[in-house]
Design a protein around this motif. Structure first.
Motif, short mmCIF file in Angstrom:
data_model
loop_
_atom_site.label_atom_id
_atom_site.label_comp_id
_atom_site.label_asym_id
_atom_site.label_seq_id
_atom_site.Cartn_x
_atom_site.Cartn_y
_atom_site.Cartn_z
N CYS A 8 0.86 -1.19 0.00
CA CYS A 8 0.00 0.00 0.00
C CYS A 8 0.89 1.24 0.00
CB CYS A 8 -0.90 0.01 1.24
SG CYS A 8 -1.87 -1.50 1.47
N ALA A 9 0.68 2.12 -0.95
CA ALA A 9 1.51 3.32 -1.08
C ALA A 9 0.62 4.55 -1.23
CB ALA A 9 2.44 3.20 -2.28
N ALA A 10 0.86 5.56 -0.40
CA ALA A 10 0.05 6.78 -0.40
C ALA A 10 0.79 7.92 -1.08
CB ALA A 10 -0.31 7.17 1.03
N THR A 11 0.09 8.60 -1.98
CA THR A 11 0.62 9.75 -2.69
C THR A 11 -0.19 10.98 -2.31
OG1 THR A 11 1.28 8.38 -4.57
CG2 THR A 11 1.05 10.75 -4.97
N VAL A 12 0.49 12.06 -1.95
CA VAL A 12 -0.17 13.32 -1.61
C VAL A 12 -0.06 14.27 -2.79
CG1 VAL A 12 -0.23 15.29 -0.03
CG2 VAL A 12 0.37 13.01 0.84
N GLU A 13 -1.20 14.80 -3.21
CA GLU A 13 -1.21 15.78 -4.29
C GLU A 13 -1.87 17.07 -3.80
OE1 GLU A 13 -3.26 13.98 -7.55
OE2 GLU A 13 -1.56 12.68 -8.09
N ALA A 14 -1.34 18.19 -4.26
CA ALA A 14 -1.95 19.48 -3.93
C ALA A 14 -3.24 19.65 -4.73
CB ALA A 14 -0.98 20.62 -4.25
N GLY A 15 -4.26 20.20 -4.09
CA GLY A 15 -5.53 20.42 -4.77
C GLY A 15 -6.49 19.27 -4.55
N VAL A 16 -7.73 19.52 -4.92
CA VAL A 16 -8.80 18.53 -4.75
C VAL A 16 -9.66 18.51 -6.02
CG1 VAL A 16 -8.92 18.74 -2.24
CG2 VAL A 16 -10.27 20.29 -3.67
N PRO B 293 -12.77 19.21 -8.42
CA PRO B 293 -13.57 20.44 -8.46
C PRO B 293 -14.75 20.43 -7.49
CG PRO B 293 -12.99 19.75 -10.68
CD PRO B 293 -12.54 18.66 -9.78
N TRP B 294 -15.39 19.30 -7.33
CA TRP B 294 -16.56 19.24 -6.47
C TRP B 294 -16.21 19.24 -4.98
CZ3 TRP B 294 -16.32 14.66 -3.76
CH2 TRP B 294 -15.56 13.65 -4.34
N ARG B 295 -14.88 19.20 -4.64
CA ARG B 295 -14.45 19.28 -3.25
C ARG B 295 -13.87 20.65 -2.90
NH1 ARG B 295 -16.15 16.37 0.68
NH2 ARG B 295 -14.25 16.87 1.81
N GLU B 296 -13.75 21.53 -3.87
CA GLU B 296 -13.15 22.84 -3.62
C GLU B 296 -13.95 23.62 -2.59
OE1 GLU B 296 -12.72 24.79 -7.36
OE2 GLU B 296 -11.15 23.45 -8.07
N GLY B 297 -13.24 24.15 -1.61
CA GLY B 297 -13.88 24.94 -0.56
C GLY B 297 -14.55 24.10 0.51
N ILE B 298 -14.48 22.78 0.38
CA ILE B 298 -15.13 21.88 1.36
C ILE B 298 -14.10 21.18 2.23
CG2 ILE B 298 -16.63 19.87 1.63
CD1 ILE B 298 -17.89 20.55 -1.05
N GLY B 299 -13.03 20.73 1.61
CA GLY B 299 -12.01 19.99 2.33
C GLY B 299 -11.25 19.08 1.40
N GLY B 300 -10.41 18.21 1.98
CA GLY B 300 -9.58 17.34 1.17
C GLY B 300 -10.30 16.10 0.70
N TRP B 301 -9.53 15.19 0.11
CA TRP B 301 -10.12 13.97 -0.44
C TRP B 301 -9.13 12.83 -0.29
CZ3 TRP B 301 -14.67 12.32 -0.99
CH2 TRP B 301 -15.00 11.25 -1.84
N VAL B 302 -9.66 11.67 0.02
CA VAL B 302 -8.86 10.44 0.10
C VAL B 302 -9.53 9.40 -0.79
CG1 VAL B 302 -8.04 8.57 1.59
CG2 VAL B 302 -8.10 10.92 2.46
N THR B 303 -8.75 8.79 -1.65
CA THR B 303 -9.28 7.77 -2.55
C THR B 303 -8.28 6.63 -2.64
OG1 THR B 303 -10.27 7.40 -4.73
CG2 THR B 303 -8.31 8.81 -4.65
N ALA B 304 -8.67 5.55 -3.28
CA ALA B 304 -7.80 4.38 -3.37
C ALA B 304 -7.89 3.74 -4.74
CB ALA B 304 -8.16 3.36 -2.29
N ALA C 284 -10.07 18.85 7.99
CA ALA C 284 -8.73 19.13 8.51
C ALA C 284 -7.65 18.84 7.48
CB ALA C 284 -8.48 18.31 9.77
N LEU C 285 -7.96 17.98 6.50
CA LEU C 285 -6.99 17.66 5.45
C LEU C 285 -6.74 18.84 4.53
CD1 LEU C 285 -5.22 15.60 3.98
CD2 LEU C 285 -7.27 14.70 2.89
N GLY C 286 -7.69 19.77 4.47
CA GLY C 286 -7.50 20.95 3.64
C GLY C 286 -7.48 20.62 2.16
N GLU C 287 -6.81 21.46 1.39
CA GLU C 287 -6.80 21.30 -0.07
C GLU C 287 -5.73 20.30 -0.50
OE1 GLU C 287 -8.82 23.30 -2.53
OE2 GLU C 287 -10.00 23.33 -0.70
N HIS C 288 -5.88 19.08 -0.01
CA HIS C 288 -4.97 17.99 -0.38
C HIS C 288 -5.77 16.77 -0.80
CE1 HIS C 288 -2.50 20.35 2.52
NE2 HIS C 288 -1.52 20.08 1.67
N THR C 289 -5.24 16.04 -1.78
CA THR C 289 -5.79 14.76 -2.18
C THR C 289 -4.76 13.68 -1.88
OG1 THR C 289 -7.17 15.68 -3.95
CG2 THR C 289 -6.57 13.36 -4.12
N VAL C 290 -5.20 12.59 -1.25
CA VAL C 290 -4.31 11.46 -0.98
C VAL C 290 -4.85 10.25 -1.74
CG1 VAL C 290 -3.20 10.02 0.74
CG2 VAL C 290 -3.82 12.38 1.32
N ILE C 291 -4.00 9.67 -2.57
CA ILE C 291 -4.34 8.46 -3.33
C ILE C 291 -3.57 7.30 -2.73
CG2 ILE C 291 -4.38 7.36 -5.60
CD1 ILE C 291 -4.08 10.28 -6.75
#
Length: 239
Positions: A41-49, A51-62, A105-112
């Motif tokens: 299992c490997a997690a990658t952090v990307e800046a931004g989220v 479009p439908w998550r903008e202004g709401i918070g971060g996102w985690v997907t797999a 709390a994750l803010g404007e970050h996406t973690v895959i």
């Protein structure tokens, strides 16, 4: 009643090993081994989220994949889009990881979180959740260490395990042979506080009663509590 491999008791997990940092190029990673099943299992952090998550918070997907020789016979690579089973598993893993995460709390970050099966002896989806949680924790801890986040958004741990009824006996953490022979097969994902994230249960051979369902859920929670203890040991050793 058939005996289990290595004389394992009905409520016993297969041997579990968790290794953080197994993919050193990734922001977070964990190699999980549950018996003969191994998932990286490997997690990658990307800046931004999205479009439908903008202004709401971060996102985690797999994302989930099985290497061609993870099984006894070669499985062709998925070159033209994920199969239905693959999509279902990666959505399950993503839901489980998000249930444990404070996305605000994750803010404007996406973690895959990529979950690649190296060896399959049943329980690949549950191992992906348990190992993926540690990969996610490590990636988020890195953001805290870099000053990107004030606190780790992983509110609590999440883990998953299979249970089933084999030869009339409720069993924890089915291996491949048991999975094939099971009259009832179930995957359970839970949070550290005991709340359930997802329950996937099927009568493969014989319908099951409400009493048997409750017994299987109780058995699954015994298993996840043991997995949480192992996850905590790894985190404490890393902290």
């Amino acid at each position: 009643m058939s005996a289990r491999r290595s004389s394992r008791k009905p409520d016993a997990l297969r041997p579990v090993k968790l290794k953080l940092g197994a993919a050193p190029q990734a922001e977070g990673s964990c190699l999980i081994a549950t018996g003969a099943t191994r998932v990286l299992c490997a997690a990658t952090v990307e800046a931004g989220v999205p479009p439908w998550r903008e202004g709401i918070g971060g996102w985690v997907t797999a994302e989930y994949a099985m290497l061609p020789r993870a099984t006894s016979q070669r499985t062709p690579r998925e070159r033209r889009g994920a199969r239905a089973r693959t999509q279902e598993i990666q959505r399950l893993v993503g839901r489980a990881l998000r249930a444990a995460t404070d996305l605000t709390a994750l803010g404007e970050h996406t973690v895959i979180v990529d979950c690649d099966v190296l060896s399959a002896d049943a329980g690949t989806r549950t191992a992906s959740i348990t190992g993926g949680c540690l990969a996610l924790w490590q990636a988020l801890a890195g953001l805290v260490g870099e000053g990107e986040l004030a606190v780790n958004p992983l509110r609590q741990l999440v883990a998953a395990v299979s249970v089933g009824i084999v030869d009339g006996e409720p069993r924890l953490d089915l291996d491949y042979e048991e999975d094939l022979a099971a009259d009832v097969d179930m995957n359970v994902a839970a949070l550290e506080d005991g709340r359930l994230v997802e329950v996937q249960g099927t009568a493969e051979g014989t319908a099951f009663s409400r009493v048997e369902l409750d017994e299987l859920l109780d058995l699954a929670l015994v298993g996840t509590r043991r997995l949480f203890a192992l996850q905590r040991e790894v985190i404490e050793a890393e902290s």
